[in-house]
Design a protein around this motif. Structure first.
Motif, PDB file in Angstrom:
ATOM      1  N   LEU A 178      67.308  53.262   6.877  1.00 18.27           N
ATOM      2  CA  LEU A 178      68.500  54.077   7.158  1.00 18.27           C
ATOM      3  C   LEU A 178      68.111  54.815   8.229  1.00 18.27           C
ATOM      4  CD1 LEU A 178      69.863  54.943   3.307  1.00 18.27           C
ATOM      5  CD2 LEU A 178      70.443  52.999   5.040  1.00 18.27           C
ATOM      6  N   HIS A 179      67.038  55.286   8.321  1.00 23.46           N
ATOM      7  CA  HIS A 179      66.873  56.291   9.515  1.00 23.46           C
ATOM      8  C   HIS A 179      66.817  55.676  10.744  1.00 23.46           C
ATOM      9  CE1 HIS A 179      64.584  59.112  12.203  1.00 23.46           C
ATOM     10  NE2 HIS A 179      63.914  58.429  12.508  1.00 23.46           N
ATOM     11  N   ARG A 180      66.589  54.342  11.021  1.00 28.88           N
ATOM     12  CA  ARG A 180      67.161  53.403  12.121  1.00 28.88           C
ATOM     13  C   ARG A 180      68.273  53.436  12.444  1.00 28.88           C
ATOM     14  NH1 ARG A 180      61.923  51.848  10.206  1.00 28.88           N
ATOM     15  NH2 ARG A 180      60.335  51.529  11.804  1.00 28.88           N
ATOM     16  N   LEU A 181      69.295  53.071  11.338  1.00 30.83           N
ATOM     17  CA  LEU A 181      70.333  52.935  11.564  1.00 30.83           C
ATOM     18  C   LEU A 181      71.372  54.173  11.814  1.00 30.83           C
ATOM     19  CD1 LEU A 181      71.075  50.270   8.590  1.00 30.83           C
ATOM     20  CD2 LEU A 181      70.804  49.974  11.040  1.00 30.83           C
ATOM     21  N   ALA A 182      70.831  55.558  11.503  1.00 31.40           N
ATOM     22  CA  ALA A 182      71.365  56.759  11.529  1.00 31.40           C
ATOM     23  C   ALA A 182      71.677  57.055  13.023  1.00 31.40           C
ATOM     24  CB  ALA A 182      70.617  57.759  11.071  1.00 31.40           C
ATOM     25  N   VAL A 228      67.155  63.640   4.771  1.00 29.88           N
ATOM     26  CA  VAL A 228      65.715  63.681   4.905  1.00 29.88           C
ATOM     27  C   VAL A 228      65.253  62.741   6.118  1.00 29.88           C
ATOM     28  CG1 VAL A 228      63.652  63.465   3.470  1.00 29.88           C
ATOM     29  CG2 VAL A 228      65.545  63.933   2.514  1.00 29.88           C
ATOM     30  N   TYR A 229      64.515  63.317   6.911  1.00 29.07           N
ATOM     31  CA  TYR A 229      64.082  62.280   8.157  1.00 29.07           C
ATOM     32  C   TYR A 229      62.775  61.929   7.769  1.00 29.07           C
ATOM     33  CZ  TYR A 229      68.021  64.387  10.723  1.00 29.07           C
ATOM     34  OH  TYR A 229      69.342  64.561  11.252  1.00 29.07           O
ATOM     35  N   GLY A 230      62.432  61.204   6.818  1.00 25.80           N
ATOM     36  CA  GLY A 230      61.124  60.636   6.384  1.00 25.80           C
ATOM     37  C   GLY A 230      60.201  61.667   5.729  1.00 25.80           C
ATOM     38  N   GLY A 231      58.815  61.158   5.568  1.00 27.92           N
ATOM     39  CA  GLY A 231      58.048  61.929   4.960  1.00 27.92           C
ATOM     40  C   GLY A 231      56.726  61.448   5.189  1.00 27.92           C
ATOM     41  N   ARG A 232      55.559  62.225   5.307  1.00 25.68           N
ATOM     42  CA  ARG A 232      54.356  61.684   5.651  1.00 25.68           C
ATOM     43  C   ARG A 232      53.385  62.451   4.820  1.00 25.68           C
ATOM     44  NH1 ARG A 232      57.404  58.498   7.187  1.00 25.68           N
ATOM     45  NH2 ARG A 232      57.158  57.268   9.080  1.00 25.68           N
ATOM     46  N   PRO A 233      52.061  62.213   4.500  1.00 25.56           N
ATOM     47  CA  PRO A 233      51.352  62.475   3.577  1.00 25.56           C
ATOM     48  C   PRO A 233      50.284  63.294   4.283  1.00 25.56           C
ATOM     49  CG  PRO A 233      50.699  60.351   3.568  1.00 25.56           C
ATOM     50  CD  PRO A 233      51.946  60.567   4.155  1.00 25.56           C
ATOM     51  N   ALA A 234      49.657  64.313   3.563  1.00 18.37           N
ATOM     52  CA  ALA A 234      48.443  65.306   4.478  1.00 18.37           C
ATOM     53  C   ALA A 234      47.616  65.508   3.222  1.00 18.37           C
ATOM     54  CB  ALA A 234      48.967  66.494   4.987  1.00 18.37           C
ATOM     55  N   TRP A 235      46.345  64.996   3.022  1.00 15.12           N
ATOM     56  CA  TRP A 235      45.450  65.466   2.050  1.00 15.12           C
ATOM     57  C   TRP A 235      44.833  66.586   2.696  1.00 15.12           C
ATOM     58  CZ3 TRP A 235      45.056  63.145  -2.503  1.00 15.12           C
ATOM     59  CH2 TRP A 235      45.139  61.734  -2.634  1.00 15.12           C
ATOM     60  N   VAL A 280      55.445  62.780  11.874  1.00 10.19           N
ATOM     61  CA  VAL A 280      56.981  62.996  11.846  1.00 10.19           C
ATOM     62  C   VAL A 280      57.613  63.290  13.076  1.00 10.19           C
ATOM     63  CG1 VAL A 280      58.662  64.822  11.068  1.00 10.19           C
ATOM     64  CG2 VAL A 280      56.644  63.936   9.448  1.00 10.19           C
ATOM     65  N   LEU A 281      57.130  63.864  14.172  1.00 10.96           N
ATOM     66  CA  LEU A 281      57.623  63.976  15.546  1.00 10.96           C
ATOM     67  C   LEU A 281      58.263  62.848  16.002  1.00 10.96           C
ATOM     68  CD1 LEU A 281      55.425  66.876  17.097  1.00 10.96           C
ATOM     69  CD2 LEU A 281      57.608  67.088  15.987  1.00 10.96           C
ATOM     70  N   PRO A 282      57.641  61.570  16.163  1.00 19.63           N
ATOM     71  CA  PRO A 282      57.825  60.286  16.824  1.00 19.63           C
ATOM     72  C   PRO A 282      59.231  60.067  16.269  1.00 19.63           C
ATOM     73  CG  PRO A 282      55.737  60.303  16.639  1.00 19.63           C
ATOM     74  CD  PRO A 282      55.920  61.624  15.829  1.00 19.63           C
ATOM     75  N   LEU A 283      59.390  60.288  14.804  1.00 20.16           N
ATOM     76  CA  LEU A 283      60.739  59.844  14.166  1.00 20.16           C
ATOM     77  C   LEU A 283      61.848  60.789  14.531  1.00 20.16           C
ATOM     78  CD1 LEU A 283      59.135  59.696  10.359  1.00 20.16           C
ATOM     79  CD2 LEU A 283      59.771  57.810  11.848  1.00 20.16           C
ATOM     80  N   LEU A 284      61.552  62.188  14.926  1.00 22.09           N
ATOM     81  CA  LEU A 284      62.773  62.852  15.256  1.00 22.09           C
ATOM     82  C   LEU A 284      62.970  62.799  16.511  1.00 22.09           C
ATOM     83  CD1 LEU A 284      61.456  66.264  13.524  1.00 22.09           C
ATOM     84  CD2 LEU A 284      63.089  64.643  12.636  1.00 22.09           C
ATOM     85  N   PHE A 285      62.024  62.552  17.552  1.00 16.56           N
ATOM     86  CA  PHE A 285      62.100  62.300  18.872  1.00 16.56           C
ATOM     87  C   PHE A 285      63.129  60.910  19.239  1.00 16.56           C
ATOM     88  CE2 PHE A 285      58.974  65.500  20.139  1.00 16.56           C
ATOM     89  CZ  PHE A 285      59.910  66.261  20.906  1.00 16.56           C
ATOM     90  N   ALA A 286      62.822  59.971  18.264  1.00 17.59           N
ATOM     91  CA  ALA A 286      63.458  58.827  18.384  1.00 17.59           C
ATOM     92  C   ALA A 286      65.190  58.917  18.021  1.00 17.59           C
ATOM     93  CB  ALA A 286      62.890  57.654  17.257  1.00 17.59           C
ATOM     94  N   LYS A 287      65.535  60.000  17.724  1.00 16.69           N
ATOM     95  CA  LYS A 287      66.790  60.144  17.310  1.00 16.69           C
ATOM     96  C   LYS A 287      67.440  61.163  18.192  1.00 16.69           C
ATOM     97  CE  LYS A 287      67.673  56.903  14.389  1.00 16.69           C
ATOM     98  NZ  LYS A 287      68.636  55.997  14.729  1.00 16.69           N
TER      99      LYS A 287
END
Length: 270
Positions: free
Chosen positions: A32-36, A72-79, A107-114
């Protein structure tokens, strides 16, 4: 009841089905992020903090959320390691340094792609210096308008909020609401609990399922009797989705395509 009788099943059946639903939820969010449509709203960036097994096994989840739509524009983990007495006596977690910054890097590439060409990415966050470092070192860091609202000190019971605290709560409200909702609905994410996840991948999968429901099915505000979901405000769908529709089609990693971090989660190699 007679209409929906309870059927006995093996104890491993429920975790296996939960894992498949969580993996599908991760792929649904990526699809859905790609289709948004293009990103034109400020994005509130914060980390949802939980733990896996012992409480020193800290796991943060970067949750960028649209300030206007709640998408929600994705989610990425951080140990990272929690500062507990047990971890000081006997460290049992071999975490890599700068994991929180790496989650922001993912996360930043996901946001910049849009973000439209030539436009500025508006990010709102608290005073975490790790977020600021990750944004500054990004190749397009100059295209980011970073709005910072420092978390206030802990208030005494009954002490009123000052204006800076009110401004911070207004700016980061979408993220705070999502984190509160997750802690309310999932007992393994509460502050004090013994119902913890045993694997980080399980935490990511369950959080993804909740994010799918929050994005596609839940109205933006139940208190105000709103009918629009974040997906409707984002322009991805025209109506709320039911779980039968959400899970009606199976998604495949090879067809949707995910980055290296999510592939490790889906293959359970974290």
């Amino acid at each position: 009841n007679d209409e929906h009788p309870e059927l006995a099943c093996h104890p491993s059946t429920i975790p296996r089905i939960a894992r498949r639903i969580g993996a599908q939820a991760i792929l649904i969010l990526e699809e859905l992020h790609r289709l948004a449509p293009d990103l034109t709203e400020p994005v509130v960036l914060d980390h949802f903090e939980s733990f896996v097994g012992p409480q020193e096994n800290g796991l943060g989840l970067a949750t960028p959320i649209g300030q206007d739509t709640g998408w929600v524009y994705g989610g990425r983990p951080a140990w990272h390691r929690q500062a507990t007495d047990a971890s000081r006596r006997e460290p049992r977690v071999a975490t890599r340094p700068q994991e929180v910054e790496r989650s922001v890097d993912d996360v930043l590439p996901l946001l910049f792609a849009k973000v439209p060409q030539g436009a500025t990415l508006h990010i709102v966050s608290d005073g975490d210096a790790r977020d600021a470092r990750a944004i500054r070192r990004h190749p397009r860091g100059r295209d980011v308008l970073h709005e910072v609202h420092v978390n206030p000190r802990s208030r005494l019971k009954g002490e009123p909020r000052d204006e800076a605290t009110r401004e911070r709560d207004r700016a980061l409200q979408p993220n705070d609401n999502l984190h509160t909702l997750v802690r309310h609905l999932a007992s393994d994410h509460r502050r004090e609990t013994i119902a913890f996840c045993r694997r980080g991948e399980a935490l990511m999968e369950r959080a993804a399922a909740l994010r799918v429901w929050h994005t596609l099915s839940k109205p933006v505000s139940i208190r105000t009797n709103a009918r629009h979901t974040p997906g409707m405000l984002r322009g991805v769908t025209s109506r709320p989705w039911r779980w039968a529709e959400i899970l009606s089609k199976r998604r495949f990693v090879s067809r949707i395509g995910v980055d290296r971090t999510l592939r490790r989660v889906l293959e359970r190699r974290m």
